[in-house]
Design a protein around this motif. Structure first.
Motif, PDB file in Angstrom:
ATOM      1  N   SER A  72      -2.270   1.063  -7.928  1.00  0.00           N
ATOM      2  CA  SER A  72      -1.396  -0.217  -7.648  1.00  0.00           C
ATOM      3  C   SER A  72      -2.538  -1.571  -7.329  1.00  0.00           C
ATOM      4  O   SER A  72      -1.914  -2.552  -6.991  1.00  0.00           O
ATOM      5  CB  SER A  72      -0.766   0.184  -6.239  1.00  0.00           C
ATOM      6  N   ASP A  73      -3.830  -1.210  -7.447  1.00  0.00           N
ATOM      7  CA  ASP A  73      -4.831  -2.579  -7.227  1.00  0.00           C
ATOM      8  C   ASP A  73      -5.120  -3.010  -8.484  1.00  0.00           C
ATOM      9  O   ASP A  73      -6.348  -3.393  -8.613  1.00  0.00           O
ATOM     10  CB  ASP A  73      -5.870  -1.958  -6.379  1.00  0.00           C
ATOM     11  N   ARG A 118       1.641   2.708 -12.162  1.00  0.00           N
ATOM     12  CA  ARG A 118       1.158   3.081 -10.749  1.00  0.00           C
ATOM     13  C   ARG A 118       0.012   4.342 -10.945  1.00  0.00           C
ATOM     14  O   ARG A 118      -0.881   4.392 -10.455  1.00  0.00           O
ATOM     15  CB  ARG A 118       2.161   3.449  -9.912  1.00  0.00           C
ATOM     16  N   PHE A 145      -0.505  -3.757 -13.019  1.00  0.00           N
ATOM     17  CA  PHE A 145       0.602  -3.290 -12.007  1.00  0.00           C
ATOM     18  C   PHE A 145       1.513  -4.173 -11.468  1.00  0.00           C
ATOM     19  O   PHE A 145       2.395  -4.234 -10.921  1.00  0.00           O
ATOM     20  CB  PHE A 145      -0.096  -2.220 -11.231  1.00  0.00           C
ATOM     21  N   ILE A 174      -0.371  -6.845  -2.379  1.00  0.00           N
ATOM     22  CA  ILE A 174      -1.554  -6.280  -3.084  1.00  0.00           C
ATOM     23  C   ILE A 174      -2.455  -7.608  -3.525  1.00  0.00           C
ATOM     24  O   ILE A 174      -3.618  -7.487  -3.684  1.00  0.00           O
ATOM     25  CB  ILE A 174      -0.763  -5.667  -4.362  1.00  0.00           C
ATOM     26  N   LEU A 230       5.285  -5.432 -11.239  1.00  0.00           N
ATOM     27  CA  LEU A 230       6.189  -5.610  -9.741  1.00  0.00           C
ATOM     28  C   LEU A 230       6.850  -6.872  -9.784  1.00  0.00           C
ATOM     29  O   LEU A 230       8.181  -7.144  -9.479  1.00  0.00           O
ATOM     30  CB  LEU A 230       5.129  -5.667  -8.648  1.00  0.00           C
ATOM     31  N   GLU A 288       5.756  -6.587  -1.863  1.00  0.00           N
ATOM     32  CA  GLU A 288       4.734  -5.587  -2.065  1.00  0.00           C
ATOM     33  C   GLU A 288       3.864  -6.331  -2.942  1.00  0.00           C
ATOM     34  O   GLU A 288       2.492  -6.174  -2.512  1.00  0.00           O
ATOM     35  CB  GLU A 288       5.616  -4.334  -2.728  1.00  0.00           C
TER      36      GLU A 288
END
Length: 131
Positions: free
Chosen positions: A48-49, A43, A53, A83, A57, A79
């Protein structure tokens, strides 16, 4: 602290690989802690994009599910799904993976109708993206 430092994506990658070994040895709780650390590093270093990442998750959510931490797993999968939909509006196989994993959590929660609905979404996504 070495060539890369503690906050480098290569450190996160090694933590993820060690977590797999820990899971294989039955040390799921320790594996989850390592995956959380790896996710935090990614992160900070990648943002986070990024697909890396998001893949982290997915891995952490799966480890949470394996430990019976279903609410945590669902939160990670939701989450990640958000994304993926934002960074890949054209749809992707990764979106299908998140849909499938959400369905698996619902199945473990004995929410079978929800599970089937999410697996159907995953099926449609896979058909769109891989044929």
């Amino acid at each position: 602290v070495g060539l890369y430092g503690e906050d480098h994506e290569k450190v996160a990658m090694v933590l993820g690989k060690m977590a797999v070994v820990l899971q294989d040895q039955g040390n799921g709780a320790e594996a989850v802690a390592m995956l959380e650390k790896a996710l935090d590093i990614k992160r900070r270093t990648l943002g986070s994009d990024s697909d890396d990442f998001v893949a982290s998750l997915l891995n952490l959510g799966a480890a949470n599910r394996g430990q019976g931490m279903l609410d945590e797993a669902l939160a990670r999968f939701e989450e990640g799904l958000g994304i993926v939909r934002r960074i890949h509006p054209e749809r992707s196989v990764l979106e299908g993976k998140f849909l499938e994993h959400i369905g698996q959590v619902y199945s473990k929660q004995d929410r079978y109708e929800d599970a089937v609905a999410w697996h159907r979404k995953a099926h449609r996504m896979y058909r769109k993206t891989v044929g």
